[in-house]
Scaffold this active site. Structure first.
Site, PDB file in Angstrom:
ATOM      1  N   GLN A 175       0.847  -1.193   0.000  1.00 39.23           N
ATOM      2  CA  GLN A 175       0.000   0.000   0.000  1.00 39.23           C
ATOM      3  C   GLN A 175       0.879   1.239   0.000  1.00 39.23           C
ATOM      4  O   GLN A 175       1.753   1.400   0.843  1.00 39.23           O
ATOM      5  CB  GLN A 175      -0.964   0.062   1.183  1.00 39.23           C
ATOM      6  CG  GLN A 175      -1.956   1.211   0.939  1.00 39.23           C
ATOM      7  CD  GLN A 175      -2.979   1.418   2.017  1.00 39.23           C
ATOM      8  OE1 GLN A 175      -2.625   1.693   3.157  1.00 39.23           O
ATOM      9  NE2 GLN A 175      -4.249   1.304   1.662  1.00 39.23           N
ATOM     10  N   GLY A 214      -9.871  -6.029   8.771  1.00 37.80           N
ATOM     11  CA  GLY A 214      -8.721  -5.432   9.421  1.00 37.80           C
ATOM     12  C   GLY A 214      -8.588  -5.883  10.859  1.00 37.80           C
ATOM     13  O   GLY A 214      -8.046  -6.947  11.154  1.00 37.80           O
ATOM     14  N   ARG A 215      -9.116  -5.081  11.775  1.00 41.83           N
ATOM     15  CA  ARG A 215      -8.940  -5.359  13.208  1.00 41.83           C
ATOM     16  C   ARG A 215      -9.518  -6.704  13.623  1.00 41.83           C
ATOM     17  O   ARG A 215      -8.955  -7.384  14.475  1.00 41.83           O
ATOM     18  CB  ARG A 215      -9.578  -4.231  14.024  1.00 41.83           C
ATOM     19  CG  ARG A 215      -8.785  -2.930  13.987  1.00 41.83           C
ATOM     20  CD  ARG A 215      -9.594  -1.774  14.538  1.00 41.83           C
ATOM     21  NE  ARG A 215     -10.700  -1.458  13.641  1.00 41.83           N
ATOM     22  CZ  ARG A 215     -11.813  -0.828  14.019  1.00 41.83           C
ATOM     23  NH1 ARG A 215     -11.961  -0.459  15.277  1.00 41.83           N
ATOM     24  NH2 ARG A 215     -12.768  -0.561  13.153  1.00 41.83           N
ATOM     25  N   ASN A 251     -14.594  -3.092   2.702  1.00 36.50           N
ATOM     26  CA  ASN A 251     -13.857  -3.075   3.960  1.00 36.50           C
ATOM     27  C   ASN A 251     -14.669  -2.239   4.948  1.00 36.50           C
ATOM     28  O   ASN A 251     -15.425  -1.372   4.557  1.00 36.50           O
ATOM     29  CB  ASN A 251     -12.468  -2.460   3.722  1.00 36.50           C
ATOM     30  CG  ASN A 251     -11.690  -2.210   4.993  1.00 36.50           C
ATOM     31  OD1 ASN A 251     -11.187  -1.101   5.213  1.00 36.50           O
ATOM     32  ND2 ASN A 251     -11.566  -3.208   5.842  1.00 36.50           N
ATOM     33  N   CYS A 258      -6.898   6.822   4.420  1.00 33.24           N
ATOM     34  CA  CYS A 258      -6.383   7.043   5.769  1.00 33.24           C
ATOM     35  C   CYS A 258      -6.643   8.491   6.200  1.00 33.24           C
ATOM     36  O   CYS A 258      -6.274   9.422   5.468  1.00 33.24           O
ATOM     37  CB  CYS A 258      -4.893   6.736   5.820  1.00 33.24           C
ATOM     38  SG  CYS A 258      -4.155   7.019   7.450  1.00 33.24           S
TER      39      CYS A 258
END
Length: 363
Positions: free
Chosen positions: A77, A240-241, A218, A107
């Site tokens: 990324q 993700g998490r 996502n 982000c």
């Protein structure tokens, strides 16, 4: 690429293969985590932390871009907003053997805001398209985009479609959408992961409007079951998490998702037993994992590293298992002590193995 050249395997995958991916996460998806995650799943697509193009152009490239060959399929990324720099960084990453370049347009951290990239670029879709076009001209591996549905006061119905239309026109191979807005003013990066509401329906509509474009989702997905439900509408899911904190869920991924590079079919459960949480249960698998990670940690320590650099990513491995509390205690305390070695990993795993054996004997 010439007209008759063989198309790279990953490009074929983005048009034909459903993908399960682990999201890029700053400070989390480093090379130690990725080595660990690859021991759990052969088919999950792994992403690096976001790396800024300038860090590649000016920094120690072996340190910034280095990885273990086993980490494939592996995507880089990339953060930035200068088409020339993004193209050169992408070319360097391709030479390092990465399977994909993914542009960060999602982000919301202060760092990316000060540099005017990441989620800020939702307000500059033309710049994103220029970067994508420049990277596509520089490399043969896939170039993809990961974005939000909008930022601040933008109307997501307009902003997301505008961005996607432009990057598709620039040649992107896929778009991964974090299905939340990002609020650049008023919310912290942590709050931006939870507070803005999810809008999966918008991403579903986007896919329906663009049936020939790979669209992955996502944001907020917690389980493999949820992921499979989303695959009724989309081409890929990215966790993700949830995948990080309950990493044993990755052991079930290969049973449902094909390999994104080779196209190898999903393996099914192949006779292996799984818990209700989707965790593999056969002891031999976990013994092999323990030994592989102990060997890897020993090599890292021999090169001047610390055990905790590796084990900090492994604390959530046995969520819900008997003995998991003791496992976490050992990794959280003993692994951080000066001189800690791979024997700590053996002790942590053994705490789970012994508790499971005692419970089975009692039954």
């Amino acid at each position: 690429m010439t007209e008759n050249a063989e198309e790279p395997a990953a490009v074929k995958a983005y048009s034909k293969t459903p993908i399960f991916a682990v999201a890029p996460m700053v400070d989390w998806t480093d090379r130690h985590y990725r080595y660990f995650a690859r021991r759990l799943s052969r088919h999950a697509l792994l992403y690096t932390e976001m790396i800024v193009a300038d860090a590649i152009l000016r920094g120690d490239r072996d340190k910034v871009l280095g990885y273990d060959p086993s980490e494939h399929p592996l995507a880089l990324q990339l953060g930035g907003n200068d088409p020339r720099k993004m193209a050169e960084a992408a070319r360097i990453a391709e030479d390092f053997g990465y399977d994909e370049i993914n542009m960060n347009v999602g982000c919301p951290s202060d760092r990316v805001q000060s540099g005017t990239f990441g989620a800020c670029l939702m307000q500059e879709p033309g710049v994103v398209a220029e970067c994508v076009a420049a990277m596509k001209a520089a490399v043969q591996i896939p170039v993809t985009v990961k974005c939000r549905i909008g930022v601040d006061e933008q109307d997501p119905e307009v902003a997301l479609r505008d961005l996607v239309s432009r990057v598709v026109g620039a040649g992107t191979d896929a778009v991964w959408v974090h299905a939340r807005k990002a609020w650049l003013q008023g919310l912290s990066p942590k709050e931006n992961r939870d507070i803005p509401p999810l809008d999966y329906d918008l991403v579903h509509r986007l896919k329906a409007e663009n049936p020939d474009i790979f669209i992955g989702i996502n944001g907020g997905l917690q389980t493999l079951a949820q992921s499979l439900d989303e695959m009724k509408h989309l081409d890929g899911v990215m966790l993700g998490r949830a995948a990080y904190h309950d990493s044993a869920m990755l052991t079930a991924v290969d049973g449902f998702f094909p390999h994104p590079l080779t196209g190898q079919a999903a393996l099914g459960h192949d006779g292996a037993a799984f818990s209700e949480r989707g965790h593999r249960l056969d002891l031999g698998f976990w013994v092999d994992l323990r030994d592989a990670m102990a060997d890897y940690a020993s090599g890292h320590i021999a090169n001047g590293g610390r055990l905790a650099h590796v084990t900090r990513h492994m604390v959530g491995l046995f969520q819900g298992w008997p003995g998991a509390r003791r496992y976490r205690q050992i990794l959280s305390s003993d692994a951080t002590r000066p001189g800690a070695g791979a024997q700590v990993l053996h002790a942590a795993f053994d705490a789970v193995f012994e508790t499971a054996a005692a419970k089975q004997a009692a039954e």
